[in-house]
Design a protein around this motif. Structure first.
Motif, short mmCIF file in Angstrom:
data_model
loop_
_atom_site.label_atom_id
_atom_site.label_comp_id
_atom_site.label_asym_id
_atom_site.label_seq_id
_atom_site.Cartn_x
_atom_site.Cartn_y
_atom_site.Cartn_z
N GLN A 91 -4.85 9.58 -6.34
CA GLN A 91 -5.48 8.38 -6.88
C GLN A 91 -6.99 8.53 -6.92
O GLN A 91 -7.57 9.23 -6.10
CB GLN A 91 -5.19 7.18 -5.98
N LYS A 114 -10.21 1.61 3.10
CA LYS A 114 -11.30 1.26 2.17
C LYS A 114 -11.75 -0.18 2.41
O LYS A 114 -12.93 -0.49 2.29
CB LYS A 114 -10.95 1.56 0.72
N GLY A 144 -4.36 -0.20 -10.81
CA GLY A 144 -4.00 -1.51 -10.30
C GLY A 144 -4.87 -1.85 -9.12
O GLY A 144 -5.21 -0.98 -8.33
N GLY A 145 -5.27 -3.10 -9.02
CA GLY A 145 -6.09 -3.50 -7.89
C GLY A 145 -6.13 -5.00 -7.74
O GLY A 145 -5.39 -5.71 -8.43
N SER A 146 -7.04 -5.44 -6.88
CA SER A 146 -7.11 -6.89 -6.64
C SER A 146 -8.37 -7.24 -5.87
O SER A 146 -8.98 -6.39 -5.23
CB SER A 146 -5.90 -7.35 -5.82
N HIS A 196 1.66 -7.16 -5.43
CA HIS A 196 0.77 -6.00 -5.43
C HIS A 196 0.84 -5.37 -4.05
O HIS A 196 1.56 -4.43 -3.83
CB HIS A 196 -0.64 -6.41 -5.84
N HIS A 197 0.12 -5.89 -3.09
CA HIS A 197 0.32 -5.53 -1.69
C HIS A 197 -0.17 -6.69 -0.85
O HIS A 197 -0.81 -7.61 -1.37
CB HIS A 197 -0.34 -4.19 -1.33
N GLY A 253 -11.03 -4.19 -5.09
CA GLY A 253 -10.91 -2.77 -5.41
C GLY A 253 -9.79 -2.49 -6.37
O GLY A 253 -9.12 -3.41 -6.88
N ILE A 254 -9.61 -1.22 -6.59
CA ILE A 254 -8.61 -0.80 -7.58
C ILE A 254 -8.33 0.69 -7.33
O ILE A 254 -9.14 1.37 -6.69
CB ILE A 254 -9.16 -1.02 -9.02
N ALA A 255 -7.21 1.16 -7.82
CA ALA A 255 -6.95 2.61 -7.78
C ALA A 255 -6.34 3.04 -9.10
O ALA A 255 -5.47 2.35 -9.65
CB ALA A 255 -6.01 2.94 -6.62
N SER A 284 -1.62 4.92 0.59
CA SER A 284 -2.92 4.88 -0.08
C SER A 284 -3.92 4.57 1.02
O SER A 284 -3.53 4.14 2.10
CB SER A 284 -2.95 3.78 -1.15
N ASP A 326 -9.64 6.21 -6.00
CA ASP A 326 -9.54 5.00 -5.19
C ASP A 326 -10.93 4.36 -5.06
O ASP A 326 -11.90 5.06 -4.76
CB ASP A 326 -9.00 5.41 -3.82
N ARG A 347 -9.51 -8.83 -2.57
CA ARG A 347 -8.77 -8.79 -1.29
C ARG A 347 -8.96 -10.08 -0.51
O ARG A 347 -9.95 -10.80 -0.69
CB ARG A 347 -9.28 -7.64 -0.43
N GLN A 390 -5.63 2.13 1.41
CA GLN A 390 -5.93 0.72 1.21
C GLN A 390 -6.72 0.09 2.37
O GLN A 390 -7.79 -0.47 2.17
CB GLN A 390 -4.64 -0.06 0.97
N ARG A 435 4.31 8.82 -0.88
CA ARG A 435 5.32 7.76 -0.86
C ARG A 435 6.69 8.40 -0.96
O ARG A 435 6.98 9.11 -1.92
CB ARG A 435 5.11 6.78 -2.02
N1 ASP Z 1 -4.09 0.65 -2.82
C1 ASP Z 1 -3.56 0.11 -4.04
C2 ASP Z 1 -2.41 0.96 -4.57
O1 ASP Z 1 -2.25 2.09 -4.16
C3 ASP Z 1 -4.57 -0.02 -5.11
C4 ASP Z 1 -5.59 -1.07 -4.82
O2 ASP Z 1 -5.23 -2.23 -4.64
O3 ASP Z 1 -6.79 -0.72 -4.80
O4 ASP Z 1 -1.69 0.52 -5.43
#
Ligand code: ASP
Length: 623
Positions: A238, A205, A521-523, A477-478, A566-568, A200, A240, A525, A202, A224
């Motif tokens: 996505q 952005k 899904g997002g968060s 999440h990440h 952010g979110i995607a 992504s 994004d 950061r 991520q 992926r």
């Molecule tokens: N990059 C994240 C994902 O692909 C989404 C995000 O957190 O904005 O799940």
């Protein structure tokens, strides 16, 4: 060539008397001996053409018309007239036909492997994918392309109106451990080095936020290399998004506005305020972090009651991780699900199958209790004629009233129990809940038009979980997701070896769930270098490794990073919901099979040795 004046979906009785030209494919032909009817098709519809010597069709043209076959490409000219054979109410152009006076055969077709009609049975999907250009001619596929287009157009409009900038980010990217396996691309210029395709955008952005972009959007491709699954594509799209100087609530409002706009514009549906549910409540009540709330079937923790039974399996389970805090993945629990009407509908064979089913999720089995008796008692109260039909009657009978009260049972119910550690029992009963919903006929068809739409925000996820295979911490999440504001200090102070504390840290992540599917899904950061470094440390990276992989991010964070979030959205899933399909390949123009093959171009494919040599790669695959 006779260039078209109209499309095949355009002509109405108001056009009668006009001379027009149409271009398209022969959808069907009927030859009535010196009188030929053709339905001509393009993206916009079907129009009936008539070739009749009585209307002035010359012999030469009649001969050509006679030879037309399905999927030939033609251009024609003729006069619009009211249908002589009577209206066809099924067609938008059903009031008229064209008496053809000129015909140009633009391309004859070979015998097609199948015809692009939605009426008969579809050929198998492999054949359709191998000849996608024919498959995409089907009106239903054209409609899906149209819906997808409308979704992306509305998306761009909404975010443009709200000040977002569309920025493209690189496809040739750096290998970073974001979660999934990556696709690698060798390069001629740097022997032994590889690009990775982005999972992504991520980090780009986030860096755009550090770069002052303030609001970013992109409809982007992500890659992926994950294990095949029916509803996944290795290459997917996505929507994004990222915003600076916002708190969690503001980005959630912006995205809710988007969802509302999208459903209104594309489906004419008003989406009510999206309710919020904490991850913990979702796991407790539904056993999953993306609950399908279209049906009830709630799960209940009945550990306290189960502990009073003289039943070794429950007792031993409850001994596990006894001193751990509630919800700790290793703590023993007993979970129950009450299925109203299950006593009649769920057969013995089905409930026997549930034990096998939960074993797939690591649980030992399911205890089944049918509650029998006259139905006229309120839930949770005992009646004289109530009977429990169950293999664990010996243990339950002495505590029948307490059991009925603990699960809120009623005659006619089946109650299902799973006893295990919190992590296993929750997962197993959550999956079982979905299976039971299908068995009970409670599950509406996915995304079917007009079906109920249950949107949810799921919030307050844990930051970390243990990877099942390696036992290592991974970000739920990440790794760029921030702890929730009120958790920040606890996170910074936590000892990375302190498992219980780490497991309890809550993130500032959020997901949008629609009918049991995660659509976004997002968060918020991390925008502080120390916090980011601590996450990397917890994930098992040495400072050197973190620097080697993410020096650009850590550096960017040290040169004035604004708070951002952010979110995607998964575009393919969104389209699936709007068009009511559960096949992801239906909503992608050129999809790949489950094992990543493009059946039309035959990718992936071997390449000549000299091409490999150019990029300094040697294949070790057996030839
Ligand atoms: N990059 C994240 C994902 O692909 C989404 C995000 O957190 O904005 O799940």
């Amino acid at each position: 060539m006779l260039i078209r004046t109209h499309t095949c979906g355009q002509l109405r009785d108001a056009h009668v008397g006009q001379t027009v030209r149409l271009n398209g494919w022969v959808n069907s032909y009927r030859d009535h001996g010196n009188l030929v009817f053709i339905d001509l098709r393009d993206r916009y519809g079907l129009t009936q053409l008539v070739f009749d010597p009585d209307d002035g069709a010359l012999a030469e043209m009649m001969a050509a018309a006679d030879k037309l076959r399905n999927e030939d490409v033609v251009a024609c000219e003729g006069k619009v007239r009211a249908r002589i054979g009577g209206e066809n109410p099924k067609l938008e152009t059903g009031k008229i036909e064209i008496a053809v006076t000129r015909l140009d055969v633009l391309a004859k077709t070979e015998n097609p492997p199948f015809l692009p009609d939605d009426v008969g049975n579809l050929p198998n999907e492999e054949l359709r994918l191998a000849h996608r250009y024919i498959d995409l001619r089907r009106p239903s596929m054209q409609r899906i392309l149209g819906t997808r287009h409308r979704i992306t157009q509305t998306t761009r409009r909404y975010f443009d109106e709200n000040g977002f900038l569309e920025v493209e980010t690189p496809i040739l990217y750096k290998s970073t451990p974001e979660g999934a396996r990556e696709f690698l691309v060798p390069t001629r210029h740097v022997p032994g080095s590889f690009y990775a395709l982005p999972q992504s955008p991520q980090l780009f952005k986030q860096i755009l936020m550090v770069a002052g972009c303030d609001r970013y959007m992109q409809i982007c491709r992500c890659f992926r290399d994950e294990d095949p699954r029916a509803d996944r594509q290795a290459e997917f799209t996505q929507i994004d998004l990222e915003m600076s100087f916002v708190r969690r609530d503001q980005i959630m409002e912006m995205m809710e506005g988007f969802v509302r706009r999208l459903w209104k514009d594309v489906a004419g549906v008003e989406v009510p305020t999206v309710r919020r549910m904490s991850y913990r409540d979702a796991m407790e009540d539904y056993g999953i972090d993306r609950p399908d709330t279209r049906y009830d079937l709630k799960i209940k923790d009945i550990s306290e009651f189960a502990g009073t039974l003289d039943f070794a399996i429950f007792k031993n389970t409850l001994e596990k991780g006894k001193d751990r805090p509630a919800f700790n993945s290793k703590k023993g629990v007993v979970k129950a699900m009450r299925v109203p009407g299950g006593a009649e509908k769920l057969t013995r064979k089905m409930t026997d199958g549930y034990t096998e089913f939960v074993k797939g999720f690591g649980a030992g089995g399911v205890a089944v209790v049918k509650v029998l008796g006259s139905p006229a008692v309120p839930a949770g109260s005992l009646a004289d004629d109530m009977k429990l039909d169950t293999g664990i009657a010996k243990f339950l009978e002495p505590k029948k009233a307490e059991f009925i009260a603990a699960v809120g049972a009623q005659p006619g119910d089946t109650v299902l129990f799973v006893a295990d550690t919190y992590g296993v029992a929750t997962k197993a009963i959550g999956e079982l809940r979905q299976k039971v919903a299908r068995d009970m006929g409670l599950m509406p068809r996915p995304g079917a038009e007009g079906g109920p739409l249950h949107f949810l925000w799921v919030v307050d996820f844990p930051m970390f979980e243990r990877n099942k295979d390696t036992g290592k911490w991974v970000a739920m999440h990440h790794p760029f997701t921030s702890p929730r504001d009120d958790q920040m200090q606890a996170f910074l102070d936590a000892d990375v070896e302190d498992e219980v504390t780490i497991e309890g840290i809550v993130s500032a992540g959020y997901d949008i769930v629609l009918n049991g599917q995660e659509i976004a899904g997002g968060s918020v950061r991390i925008h502080d270098k120390a916090v980011q470094s601590k996450v990397f440390q917890l994930l098992g990276m040495t400072p050197e490794q973190a620097k080697e992989k993410f020096s650009f991010l850590l550096e960017a964070l040290s040169f004035g990073a604004p708070p951002h979030a952010g979110i995607a959205f998964g575009l393919d899933r969104l389209v699936m919901n709007f068009v009511g399909t559960d096949n992801i390949r239906d909503v992608i123009a050129f999809p790949k099979t489950q094992i990543g093959a493009d059946l039309m171009t035959k990718a992936p494919s071997p390449v000549p040795d000299n091409q490999l040599k150019d990029v300094h790669v040697k294949s070790i695959a057996a030839t």
